[in-house]
Design an enzyme around this catalytic site. Structure first.
Site, PDB file in Angstrom:
ATOM      1  N   GLY A  93      97.026 -22.583 -17.441  1.00  0.00           N
ATOM      2  CA  GLY A  93      96.655 -21.957 -15.642  1.00  0.00           C
ATOM      3  C   GLY A  93      98.103 -21.416 -15.505  1.00  0.00           C
ATOM      4  O   GLY A  93      98.211 -20.808 -14.896  1.00  0.00           O
ATOM      5  N   HIS A  94      98.946 -22.474 -15.349  1.00  0.00           N
ATOM      6  CA  HIS A  94     100.807 -21.557 -15.111  1.00  0.00           C
ATOM      7  C   HIS A  94     101.156 -20.905 -15.970  1.00  0.00           C
ATOM      8  O   HIS A  94     101.167 -19.871 -15.390  1.00  0.00           O
ATOM      9  CB  HIS A  94     101.249 -23.036 -15.128  1.00  0.00           C
ATOM     10  N   GLN A 139     103.958 -33.170   0.641  1.00  0.00           N
ATOM     11  CA  GLN A 139     102.385 -32.676   0.623  1.00  0.00           C
ATOM     12  C   GLN A 139     101.544 -33.735   0.160  1.00  0.00           C
ATOM     13  O   GLN A 139     100.193 -33.838   0.207  1.00  0.00           O
ATOM     14  CB  GLN A 139     102.230 -31.518   0.106  1.00  0.00           C
ATOM     15  N   GLY A 149      96.925 -20.109  -8.194  1.00  0.00           N
ATOM     16  CA  GLY A 149      95.107 -20.404  -8.974  1.00  0.00           C
ATOM     17  C   GLY A 149      94.529 -20.071  -7.761  1.00  0.00           C
ATOM     18  O   GLY A 149      94.491 -21.361  -6.815  1.00  0.00           O
ATOM     19  N   ASP A 195      93.224 -23.689  -6.421  1.00  0.00           N
ATOM     20  CA  ASP A 195      93.125 -24.439  -5.253  1.00  0.00           C
ATOM     21  C   ASP A 195      92.848 -23.439  -4.664  1.00  0.00           C
ATOM     22  O   ASP A 195      94.072 -23.083  -3.845  1.00  0.00           O
ATOM     23  CB  ASP A 195      94.870 -24.480  -5.114  1.00  0.00           C
ATOM     24  N   GLN A 246      93.602 -23.835  -0.568  1.00  0.00           N
ATOM     25  CA  GLN A 246      95.528 -23.450  -0.701  1.00  0.00           C
ATOM     26  C   GLN A 246      95.829 -22.312  -0.807  1.00  0.00           C
ATOM     27  O   GLN A 246      96.513 -21.924  -0.247  1.00  0.00           O
ATOM     28  CB  GLN A 246      96.103 -24.277  -1.716  1.00  0.00           C
ATOM     29  N   ILE A 296      91.520 -21.062 -15.045  1.00  0.00           N
ATOM     30  CA  ILE A 296      91.468 -21.625 -16.106  1.00  0.00           C
ATOM     31  C   ILE A 296      90.732 -22.811 -16.711  1.00  0.00           C
ATOM     32  O   ILE A 296      91.637 -23.598 -16.393  1.00  0.00           O
ATOM     33  CB  ILE A 296      92.892 -20.978 -17.082  1.00  0.00           C
ATOM     34  N   LYS A 339      91.217 -26.478 -15.972  1.00  0.00           N
ATOM     35  CA  LYS A 339      92.636 -27.244 -15.904  1.00  0.00           C
ATOM     36  C   LYS A 339      93.362 -27.648 -14.955  1.00  0.00           C
ATOM     37  O   LYS A 339      93.269 -26.833 -14.175  1.00  0.00           O
ATOM     38  CB  LYS A 339      93.902 -25.963 -16.957  1.00  0.00           C
ATOM     39  N   SER A 369      97.214 -30.487 -13.964  1.00  0.00           N
ATOM     40  CA  SER A 369      98.091 -31.526 -14.167  1.00  0.00           C
ATOM     41  C   SER A 369      97.536 -33.256 -14.367  1.00  0.00           C
ATOM     42  O   SER A 369      97.792 -33.743 -14.773  1.00  0.00           O
ATOM     43  CB  SER A 369      99.551 -31.204 -13.340  1.00  0.00           C
TER      44      SER A 369
END
Ligand code: PAF
Length: 281
Positions: free
Chosen positions: A36-37, A61, A147, A150, A153, A176, A184, A186
């Protein structure tokens, strides 16, 4: 590729680039980079002369009972991914470089942050906005990439940039997914094998919602009910929210019209996962 922890070094490098008339693309991250990143970095690479990635697990956060301490970190692996993807500079500051002693200035927002994730994560977006604005001041990017996973965000950052006249173009990039549909993230690394399988319920339920919207359903309650019913078939899933909101304002709607965000947050075991789709009706 350079890796700097000091704000002054990043500033100096970017100023040199700008003096030469080069454009700068920026991908802010908390590290533990995945495909994704990488897709954000690839897009930034195509659209700019230089690419900066920040890797900073931002304590501000995370709520007190959230996963700041256990959030996965692997700078060596991240640096390799960035190097291979043609990144020019990684900014990897320590917390005290970003938040000096006595830090007490924040960016906040009245709208957009109270619905969806804002309900169960009340301080989250204040932390995101504050760190992102600080990063923008440090990197001064022409374009910054976020992305759509989020999605709230993304809407919040777009609004912050508009409201506070930040001279950076915000570019939203598609979600992604793994081959089996899981978005995807983390945080997917927290899932046990059984939970990883159960987590497929998120994309499966959204697919049902999307099919309903594509077939002409405009009643938000009907879309939410169909998604909820599918989520409830998975014993390991506990729903945080299933919502339909206007994308730009993140306000709940009864009838789907314009650009709508259909978003869910679901606990699979202890792991909170989010996913969504945006439809133009
Ligand atoms: O999306 C993230 O990884 C973070 O919220 C961000 C934008 C890097 C701010 O810490």
């Amino acid at each position: 590729m350079k890796i700097y922890g000091e704000i002054s070094k990043v500033r100096e490098t970017v100023k040199n680039w700008k003096r030469k008339g080069l454009t700068v693309g920026f991908v802010p991250t908390m590290g533990y980079l995945h495909e994704g990143h990488k897709s954000l970095i690839d897009t930034a690479r195509k659209e700019n002369d230089r690419v900066v990635v920040s890797i900073f697990v931002n304590p501000m956060q995370f709520g007190p009972s959230e996963d700041f301490a256990s959030y996965p970190r692997d700078l060596e692996k991240d640096a390799k991914l960035c190097e291979d993807a043609g990144v020019d500079l990684i900014f990897h500051p320590e917390a005290d470089e970003m938040y000096a002693d006595g830090f007490c200035s924040y960016v906040d927002m009245n709208g957009l942050t109270t619905e969806l994730c804002g309900k169960s994560r009340p301080i989250h977006f204040r932390g995101v906005q504050t760190v992102v604005l600080k990063l923008f001041h440090i990197v001064t990017p022409d374009r910054a990439y976020f992305g759509q996973k989020d999605a709230q965000q993304l809407a919040v950052i777009k609004r912050m940039v508009r409201d506070l006249n930040v001279d950076t173009e915000i570019i939203g990039c598609p979600i992604i997914r793994e081959e089996d549909g899981l978005a995807k993230s983390s945080r997917n690394t927290y899932l046990s094998q059984e939970e990883r399988q159960a987590a497929l319920i998120l994309s499966r339920s959204l697919k049902i919602g999307k099919e309903l919207v594509d077939s002409g359903e405009t009643n938000a309650a009907a879309v939410k009910a169909a998604i909820t019913a599918e989520l409830e078939t998975e014993p390991l899933a506990k729903i945080d929210y299933v919502e339909v909101v206007e994308f730009n304002t993140i306000t709940p709607v009864d009838t789907l019209t314009g650009s709508v965000l259909v978003a869910i947050a679901v606990y699979i075991g202890k792991t909170r996962l989010i996913d969504n789709f945006i439809a133009t009706v």
